[in-house]
Design a protein around this motif. Structure first.
Motif, PDB file in Angstrom:
ATOM      1  N   VAL A 134       5.039  15.296 -10.588  1.00  0.00           N
ATOM      2  CA  VAL A 134       5.501  15.217 -11.708  1.00  0.00           C
ATOM      3  C   VAL A 134       4.589  16.171 -12.569  1.00  0.00           C
ATOM      4  O   VAL A 134       4.907  17.026 -13.247  1.00  0.00           O
ATOM      5  N   ILE A 135       3.343  15.725 -12.550  1.00  0.00           N
ATOM      6  CA  ILE A 135       2.372  16.581 -13.311  1.00  0.00           C
ATOM      7  C   ILE A 135       2.114  17.991 -12.929  1.00  0.00           C
ATOM      8  O   ILE A 135       2.116  18.923 -13.760  1.00  0.00           O
ATOM      9  N   LEU A 136       2.194  17.967 -11.371  1.00  0.00           N
ATOM     10  CA  LEU A 136       2.138  19.756 -10.909  1.00  0.00           C
ATOM     11  C   LEU A 136       3.306  20.446 -11.186  1.00  0.00           C
ATOM     12  O   LEU A 136       3.271  21.462 -11.734  1.00  0.00           O
ATOM     13  N   VAL A 137       4.657  19.810 -11.484  1.00  0.00           N
ATOM     14  CA  VAL A 137       5.836  20.739 -11.908  1.00  0.00           C
ATOM     15  C   VAL A 137       5.727  20.849 -13.314  1.00  0.00           C
ATOM     16  O   VAL A 137       6.209  22.101 -13.745  1.00  0.00           O
TER      17      VAL A 137
ATOM     18  N   LEU B 119       1.933   7.386  -6.620  1.00  0.00           N
ATOM     19  CA  LEU B 119       0.704   8.217  -6.832  1.00  0.00           C
ATOM     20  C   LEU B 119       1.164   9.592  -6.409  1.00  0.00           C
ATOM     21  O   LEU B 119       1.134  10.560  -7.275  1.00  0.00           O
ATOM     22  N   LEU B 120       2.013   9.650  -5.440  1.00  0.00           N
ATOM     23  CA  LEU B 120       2.583  11.007  -4.874  1.00  0.00           C
ATOM     24  C   LEU B 120       3.742  11.474  -6.056  1.00  0.00           C
ATOM     25  O   LEU B 120       3.687  12.798  -6.248  1.00  0.00           O
ATOM     26  N   THR B 121       4.399  10.626  -6.481  1.00  0.00           N
ATOM     27  CA  THR B 121       5.350  10.998  -7.398  1.00  0.00           C
ATOM     28  C   THR B 121       4.803  11.445  -8.933  1.00  0.00           C
ATOM     29  O   THR B 121       5.209  12.529  -9.426  1.00  0.00           O
TER      30      THR B 121
ATOM     31  N   MET C  25       0.737  -1.241  -0.006  1.00  0.00           N
ATOM     32  CA  MET C  25       0.008   0.192  -0.036  1.00  0.00           C
ATOM     33  C   MET C  25       0.808   1.223   0.193  1.00  0.00           C
ATOM     34  O   MET C  25       0.644   2.194  -0.761  1.00  0.00           O
ATOM     35  N   ILE C  26       1.955   1.076   0.743  1.00  0.00           N
ATOM     36  CA  ILE C  26       2.811   2.478   0.790  1.00  0.00           C
ATOM     37  C   ILE C  26       3.364   2.657  -0.557  1.00  0.00           C
ATOM     38  O   ILE C  26       3.660   3.989  -0.998  1.00  0.00           O
ATOM     39  N   ARG C  27       3.587   1.420  -1.247  1.00  0.00           N
ATOM     40  CA  ARG C  27       4.371   1.527  -2.696  1.00  0.00           C
ATOM     41  C   ARG C  27       3.406   2.222  -3.697  1.00  0.00           C
ATOM     42  O   ARG C  27       3.797   3.250  -4.499  1.00  0.00           O
ATOM     43  N   GLN C  28       2.058   2.215  -3.454  1.00  0.00           N
ATOM     44  CA  GLN C  28       0.966   2.691  -4.357  1.00  0.00           C
ATOM     45  C   GLN C  28       0.999   4.090  -3.934  1.00  0.00           C
ATOM     46  O   GLN C  28       0.837   4.876  -5.039  1.00  0.00           O
ATOM     47  N   TYR C  29       1.143   4.629  -2.722  1.00  0.00           N
ATOM     48  CA  TYR C  29       0.798   5.983  -2.484  1.00  0.00           C
ATOM     49  C   TYR C  29       2.109   6.687  -2.745  1.00  0.00           C
ATOM     50  O   TYR C  29       1.989   7.946  -3.396  1.00  0.00           O
ATOM     51  N   SER C  30       3.366   5.926  -2.645  1.00  0.00           N
ATOM     52  CA  SER C  30       4.432   6.674  -3.138  1.00  0.00           C
ATOM     53  C   SER C  30       4.557   7.180  -4.742  1.00  0.00           C
ATOM     54  O   SER C  30       4.862   8.009  -4.987  1.00  0.00           O
TER      55      SER C  30
END
Length: 56
Positions: free
Chosen positions: A14-17, A8-10, A1-6
């Motif tokens: 990238v999209i925001l930057v 998604l956060l990445t 689950m932590i892998r999916q959140y990380s």
């Protein structure tokens, strides 16, 4: 689950930057075209040739 959140956060980071507006300076000042005058002869040059005229 932590892998999916990380992941998604990445992806969101990238999209925001990539959506930031580019604030670069793009005011291009073109140089003045050279003016050639007082030639005694007509010279012919083709694309890729070098035309070298030395003052006499």
């Amino acid at each position: 689950m932590i892998r999916q959140y990380s992941f998604l956060l990445t992806v969101c980071s990238v999209i925001l930057v990539s959506c930031f507006k580019d604030k670069g300076n793009y005011d291009v000042v073109l140089p003045v075209e050279p003016v050639i005058s007082n030639l005694d002869t007509v010279y012919t040059a083709y694309v890729g040739d070098s035309l070298i005229i030395e003052p006499g």
